[in-house]
Design a protein around this motif. Structure first.
Motif, PDB file in Angstrom:
ATOM      1  N   LYS A   1      10.042  -6.182   4.171  1.00  0.00           N
ATOM      2  CA  LYS A   1       9.061  -6.961   4.914  1.00  0.00           C
ATOM      3  C   LYS A   1       9.809  -7.952   5.815  1.00  0.00           C
ATOM      4  CE  LYS A   1       4.949  -7.441   4.219  1.00  0.00           C
ATOM      5  NZ  LYS A   1       4.210  -8.018   3.084  1.00  0.00           N
TER       6      LYS A   1
ATOM      7  N   ASN B   1       0.279  -7.592   5.731  1.00  0.00           N
ATOM      8  CA  ASN B   1       0.949  -8.841   6.086  1.00  0.00           C
ATOM      9  C   ASN B   1       0.450  -9.891   5.099  1.00  0.00           C
ATOM     10  OD1 ASN B   1       1.981  -7.518   8.349  1.00  0.00           O
ATOM     11  ND2 ASN B   1       0.227  -8.123   9.611  1.00  0.00           N
TER      12      ASN B   1
ATOM     13  N   LEU C   1       5.548  -9.944   7.191  1.00  0.00           N
ATOM     14  CA  LEU C   1       4.865  -8.905   7.951  1.00  0.00           C
ATOM     15  C   LEU C   1       5.409  -7.534   7.599  1.00  0.00           C
ATOM     16  CD1 LEU C   1       4.717 -10.589  11.471  1.00  0.00           C
ATOM     17  CD2 LEU C   1       3.418 -11.082   9.399  1.00  0.00           C
TER      18      LEU C   1
END
Lengths: 434, 429
Positions: B192, B277, B305
């Protein structure tokens, strides 16, 4: 005759030098302030006493003897000030900057300015050599802004002889140049005040990595609780004191008549300062949660400044807040454990109140003088608790901007108000004690 | 070449880890020079040359290379740890305690334990006299937990030769074991993308006794509360589809389809974090005194995200949710997503070694929900994988950035053996 022009120069000079002494509390360090005021009294050939309550923290006491036919009057002021958020000030907070007829500095209105007015009145009584019926006691105390444990609270406990007076004047009430959006000369003499009952909320959750959010985040619990408290309308409560206050305002045309309850309530709600006198207030002043941007905080805390109406019980208030929060992951406790119970109201219908009333009315025909309730806490509560009519009275007409200086930024007092305050204070004390 | 005595190697690793955990490298402030001093002492004793580079006072990085002077495999680890909330620990987080078959302390999993596997692998290759066809580097970097400015990002600018490698093995995915039996070693080729945001709101200061309706603390609380109710889209990126299928095949979950994964994400914060997210409120700070209305209030949001998400679109949505013109939104740290391929020799070797050493174990691709130093290599086109070859129970995983962080002696043995064998196969002639 008093040369008021000379006195005004003297008062301004003392005021500026006094503001230059940084007595931010915590930690206080009020000893230099006590010594500064004391040196001015000693210069008049008077004796002073310095009472140490903690290292570098002192009470200053000086006394003018009366003939004993009447009880003493104490002029009491605190020497400490609240902290400054320097980046929001347009000038240094501890230099006593004089600009455009204003004297800027932390403490200008809270309450070094009034301290100077009391000092000038005290010095003038001595210089005029007037015979006194009452003792006049000048008393400058530390630690008012942090609960008074090392100031008036200490003095009442350890030196009751000093506070053995019949009347007292300190902060808590003042003149307002505007009321409810209209120009006015409204002088409040504070005979009563709210009870501080600050609460600390502590939310406990499960810690974890910021990249994997979960629902048991203490910050979320705390926010939800604070939101529930924010959305809580506690209504309006009238007490005998505030009812009397509203009646006098209505007589002066400054409030709708009591018979029009809706209009009265609407006007109260329009003004935060007025509203605070009719409700138990709850104000989120500190929030502290988290240690790092990527760690879910296990613990989150908030401090609420709460002020209760006279007669309200602190523990009952805490229970009410607990019920409103309605979340057993959140602990609700008092910020200060050893706070006192509700203080009794002082009687407003006294010789001192009427002296103040008459002095002001003679000076300003259109002035309105009302007994009132202070929404903050002052040292007066200790004396009222001893049965002494202790009044809050800063004899100035503060503009809304000036009044915003209490615990705010760019605190100032106009030179005009300083001059007015010295004259009115002297006249009140002279007339009351001679 | 003598056989490795894995009992002795494990005992040595346990002793080293305990000593390593006693060095407090909480970041901030880091003080990673203390860790580097510790590692340097060990390498010196083995007669292995190393370099140390100071990136800030009290903060340094260590590099050592065996075999050819360039390329090869980099064993990457970070020496700092996240701070502790000591009152919630049942042991001293910096005591290096050994009890109940566990070594306890901040960093046991994240990632001083893995650092010791890498160090021991490095040392064992030397002791065993393994003939190195390819280079092996050991790189201990500072400041990973606070964004790497004084660690790998600094190294990238000031010691680029240290990053001369063809492959990076790093933290980023642990193996898992279920009480029902299945065992999975995860390999993470991507992660991420953090976006750290600071919110600031100003209000009118004043005396606490008079609530005036422009209290910045209350503005902030209300906006943050809206953020916590913000529902964001769930989306399955390709690597997560592979992950879900592999976990199902390994008998680890009964979730096989996209639809089932989306449903499971509603229940599981961990899966949800990899399918959306995320936004976490991590700090709030305001106020100077209980009776003073503050002039300014701040909060930080830890947003992560999906690798292919557009940060600007996300920030735009965040502003809409905050719904407060007074709120200043400042980006503290923004990264760029990148992904390494899974059809590589490394992944094949991991698969082979796992099959040989751990009966019944499988491997699964994974997306790291946190971020690691691997991102810096991936952006330079160097394949980097999260691969910590331990088999952890869910409650052990909770120690990562949580309380009572620990690693079992059994896992130390397993991690050491698997990592050594993987690296040996990759680099030996």
């Amino acid at each position: 005759m008093i040369d008021w022009a000379a006195i005004q120069r003297e008062a301004l000079d003392i005021f500026v030098r006094y503001l230059q002494i940084d007595t931010t509390n915590p930690p206080g360090n009020e000893k230099p302030a006590a010594r500064f005021l004391g040196s001015l009294i000693e210069a008049e050939g008077l004796e002073t006493e310095y009472i140490e309550t903690q290292p570098n923290r002192e009470v200053l006491v000086a006394r003018l003897r009366g003939d004993g036919s009447k009880g003493g009057l104490m002029l009491c002021n605190h020497t400490d000030v609240v902290p400054v958020e320097a980046r929001y000030w347009d000038m240094p907070a501890f230099e006593g900057v004089v600009r455009d007829g204003r004297v800027y500095g932390r403490g200008a209105v809270d309450m070094k300015g009034c301290g100077v007015m009391q000092l000038i009145a005290f010095l003038l009584l001595k210089r005029q050599g007037l015979p006194l019926k009452r003792d006049v006691v000048f008393c400058a105390v530390p630690d008012e802004e942090a609960g008074s444990a090392w100031g008036m609270g200490w003095l009442c406990k350890h030196r009751p002889d000093v506070v053995d007076v019949e009347f007292e004047l300190s902060e808590g009430g003042m003149g307002a140049a505007r009321f409810a959006g209209k120009p006015a000369r409204l002088f409040s003499v504070a005979t009563n005040e709210k009870l501080a009952a600050g609460l600390k909320l502590t939310a406990v959750g499960t810690p974890g990595h910021g990249s994997r959010p979960h629902e048991d985040n203490s910050a979320i619990h705390l926010m939800r609780a604070l939101l529930r408290l924010h959305e809580w309308d506690r209504g309006i409560t009238y007490t005998p004191d505030t009812t009397a206050y509203l009646e006098r305002l209505a007589d002066a045309g400054l409030m709708p008549p009591a018979s029009d309850a809706a209009a009265v309530e609407a006007q109260i709600r329009r003004s935060p300062a007025l509203y605070a006198a009719f409700v138990n207030t709850l104000n989120v002043t500190m929030v502290n949660s988290g240690i790092k941007v990527n760690v879910i905080p296990a613990k989150s805390e908030a401090m609420l400044d709460c002020r209760l109406l006279p007669g309200q019980d602190r523990e009952a208030w805490r229970q009410e807040v607990i019920r409103r929060v309605d979340d057993d992951r959140i602990e609700v406790e008092f910020v200060t454990r050893n706070a006192t119970g509700a203080a009794p109201a002082a009687d407003w219908d006294t010789e001192l109140f009427w002296t103040i009333n008459n002095v002001i009315k003679e000076s300003m025909e259109d002035a309105v003088v009302v007994p009132s309730m202070t929404v903050g806490a002052t040292d007066n509560r200790f004396l009222r608790g001893r049965g002494i009519p202790a009044y809050g009275f800063i004899p100035c007409l503060l503009s809304p901007e000036e009044a915003a200086g209490f615990h705010g930024n760019n605190e100032f007092l106009t030179v005009e108000n300083l001059n007015m305050g010295c004259e009115l204070m002297y006249e009140v004390v002279r007339r009351f004690c001679c | 070449m003598s056989r490795i005595d894995w009992d002795a190697a494990t005992a040595e690793a346990v002793a080293l880890l305990r000593e390593y955990l006693r060095i407090d490298t909480s970041n901030p402030p880091g003080n990673e020079a203390l860790a580097v001093e510790f590692l340097a002492g060990i390498l010196s004793a083995e007669g292995i040359a190393f370099e140390v580079a100071e990136s800030a006072p009290g903060r340094s990085n260590l590099f050592a290379r065996l075999g050819p002077p360039a390329g090869g495999v980099c064993l990457l680890n970070h020496t700092d740890v996240v701070p502790v909330e000591r009152e919630y620990w049942s042991v001293d987080p910096f005591g290096g305690e050994l009890s109940d078959g566990m070594v306890w302390g901040r960093g046991a999993l994240d990632m001083k334990g893995m650092g010791i596997f890498e160090l021991m692998t490095f040392i064992l290759l030397k002791r065993q006299g393994v003939e190195l066809r390819e280079s092996v580097t050991f790189l201990a970097a500072a400041d990973e937990e606070a964004g790497s400015a004084f660690g790998v990002s600094w190294i990238e600018r000031h010691r680029p030769a240290w990053m001369d490698t063809d492959l990076v093995i790093n933290e980023g995915a642990y193996g898992l074991v279920s009480s029902r039996g299945p065992q999975v070693f995860q390999v993470a080729p991507t992660e991420k993308v953090p976006l750290w945001v600071k919110l600031t709101v100003r209000g009118r200061p004043g005396h606490g006794s008079v609530p005036h309706g422009d209290n910045c603390a209350e503005h902030l609380v209300q906006a943050l509360e809206r953020v916590t109710r913000w529902q964001r889209e769930l989306r399955i990126v390709p690597i997560m589809r592979s992950h879900v299928q592999a976990m199902h095949a390994a008998g680890f979950s009964n979730v096989a389809t996209d639809e089932a994964a989306l449903a499971e994400a509603q229940r599981s914060p961990s899966l949800r974090a990899r399918l959306s997210n995320t936004v976490t409120v991590t700090t709030i700070g305001t106020g100077i005194k209980v009776n003073v209305i503050p002039a300014e209030a701040t909060a930080t949001l830890d947003c992560r995200l999906l690798p292919d998400a557009d940060p600007d679109t996300f920030l735009h949505e965040l502003r809409d949710v905050l719904d407060d013109e007074r709120m200043q939104v400042e980006v503290l740290n923004r990264f760029i997503g990148a992904e390494s391929p899974m059809d590589t020799r490394f992944v094949q070797v991991v698969s082979d070694v796992v099959a040989e050493l751990v009966e019944g174990a499988q491997i699964a691709p994974e997306m790291t929900s946190g971020f690691t130093d691997s991102r810096i290599y991936r952006l330079r086109g160097i394949p980097a994988y999260g691969f910590v070859p331990c088999l952890l129970q869910p409650e052990e995983l909770a120690g990562v950035h949580g309380h009572n962080e620990r690693i079992s002696v059994e896992n130390i043995r397993l991690g050491l053996q698997v990592l050594y064998e993987v690296v040996r196969r990759l680099v030996s002639a």
